[in-house]
Design a protein around this motif. Sequence first.
Motif, PDB file in Angstrom:
ATOM      1  N   LYS A 170      31.215  43.899   5.993  1.00  0.00           N
ATOM      2  CA  LYS A 170      32.347  44.516   5.141  1.00  0.00           C
ATOM      3  C   LYS A 170      32.232  45.722   4.213  1.00  0.00           C
ATOM      4  O   LYS A 170      33.319  46.482   4.467  1.00  0.00           O
ATOM      5  CB  LYS A 170      33.527  43.379   4.267  1.00  0.00           C
ATOM      6  CG  LYS A 170      33.535  41.466   5.563  1.00  0.00           C
ATOM      7  CD  LYS A 170      33.869  40.970   3.866  1.00  0.00           C
ATOM      8  CE  LYS A 170      34.653  39.575   4.913  1.00  0.00           C
ATOM      9  NZ  LYS A 170      34.768  38.494   3.810  1.00  0.00           N
ATOM     10  N   ALA A 173      31.902  48.711   6.790  1.00  0.00           N
ATOM     11  CA  ALA A 173      33.474  49.187   6.688  1.00  0.00           C
ATOM     12  C   ALA A 173      33.878  49.726   5.911  1.00  0.00           C
ATOM     13  O   ALA A 173      34.722  50.849   6.144  1.00  0.00           O
ATOM     14  CB  ALA A 173      34.482  47.680   7.001  1.00  0.00           C
ATOM     15  N   ARG A 208      31.349  42.261  14.123  1.00  0.00           N
ATOM     16  CA  ARG A 208      32.212  41.933  13.050  1.00  0.00           C
ATOM     17  C   ARG A 208      32.432  43.779  12.630  1.00  0.00           C
ATOM     18  O   ARG A 208      34.217  43.634  12.117  1.00  0.00           O
ATOM     19  CB  ARG A 208      31.651  41.583  11.725  1.00  0.00           C
ATOM     20  CG  ARG A 208      31.343  40.036  12.295  1.00  0.00           C
ATOM     21  CD  ARG A 208      30.090  39.709  10.967  1.00  0.00           C
ATOM     22  NE  ARG A 208      29.267  38.635  11.818  1.00  0.00           N
ATOM     23  CZ  ARG A 208      29.146  38.332  10.707  1.00  0.00           C
ATOM     24  NH1 ARG A 208      27.815  38.571  10.180  1.00  0.00           N
ATOM     25  NH2 ARG A 208      28.479  36.321  10.911  1.00  0.00           N
ATOM     26  N   LEU A 212      36.916  44.448  11.984  1.00  0.00           N
ATOM     27  CA  LEU A 212      37.321  45.159  11.130  1.00  0.00           C
ATOM     28  C   LEU A 212      37.457  46.654  11.265  1.00  0.00           C
ATOM     29  O   LEU A 212      38.476  46.998  10.082  1.00  0.00           O
ATOM     30  CB  LEU A 212      36.356  45.767   9.604  1.00  0.00           C
ATOM     31  CG  LEU A 212      35.335  43.858   9.397  1.00  0.00           C
ATOM     32  CD1 LEU A 212      34.624  44.269   8.348  1.00  0.00           C
ATOM     33  CD2 LEU A 212      37.270  43.328   8.374  1.00  0.00           C
TER      34      LEU A 212
END
Length: 303
Positions: A170, A173, A208, A212
């Motif tokens: 996260k 990104a 992941r 994203l």
Amino acid sequence: MRRHLITLLLSLCALLFIAAVTGSVYCGNILAEPALSAERAAHLRKLIYLHFIIAQISVVGTGAILYLRHRRWRRYYLIVSYNEKGLNLNPPGIRMPSARVYRCHLGNLQHCELPPANAPVLVYPMFMLSGHSSGTKLETALSTAYANRGEHTPNLFYQPVLGASPWLAKAAAAHIRPQLQHNSGVLVVAHGSKMSETPPEPALFCRRLRDLLPGTEISLGYFSQHPEAAEQLRNMQSEHILLLPFLLTEGLHTSRDLPTPQQAIGCGKTLTRLPVVAALLTENQNATHHETGPQSHPGCPKK
């Protein structure tokens, strides 16, 4: 089951408090009425005192339950980094009271302050990859450190390594998204491993990151194992490469082993080097971006 019981007791205390306050208000309103007999007034005052006592009991009971629950779930937090450069890192998404947090790195476990043994200890390895160092070596070092001090080893609960945290993807990104342009791609470079099985954290991170950043080419390479980072750089289809080191801190690998902008130019690409991924979790970054330039053209790296 115990948590449900605690919730039930707290709810009961809350209901008792509400009932006591409501009863006191009701009795007070009646007591304010004119032409009330002395006997009736005395009875209402006794009821108000009774409601006051019930309210106090509910407050004291709530405090006692919370105190007992706090003692029951008391725990310490031991943050172990691979080296001293990672001592300031915190496990993302975890709220920890500072008074119960202990920090050390793998090289100074024999000399640092360790949590006492009167409560469970959650051990957070600030490592990017799972393996020998974050597993057997860390467990042995902690047991030895307590034994050398003549202390009982507490119940140690080892948490996943930092590299497995979804917060990394996260943060990466969010940092990458404003820099994406037409035909951009991300090259994630991780440390290799001598284990028979490759640690899963880099591949998990890339998966992941793809979720994203849909539509962005994301490739994974290593320093010392296949597929190597230089090979992945040559094979990528994107023209503008964002190089993201899957590392804990800046150091020897970032200065020596990463693909360079000159190598990217040799493949007809441009390259922007991003901070190490763990640094993206902190608010203040000391790392800077390194943009390509036309100074040299040594040729595309070979396989």
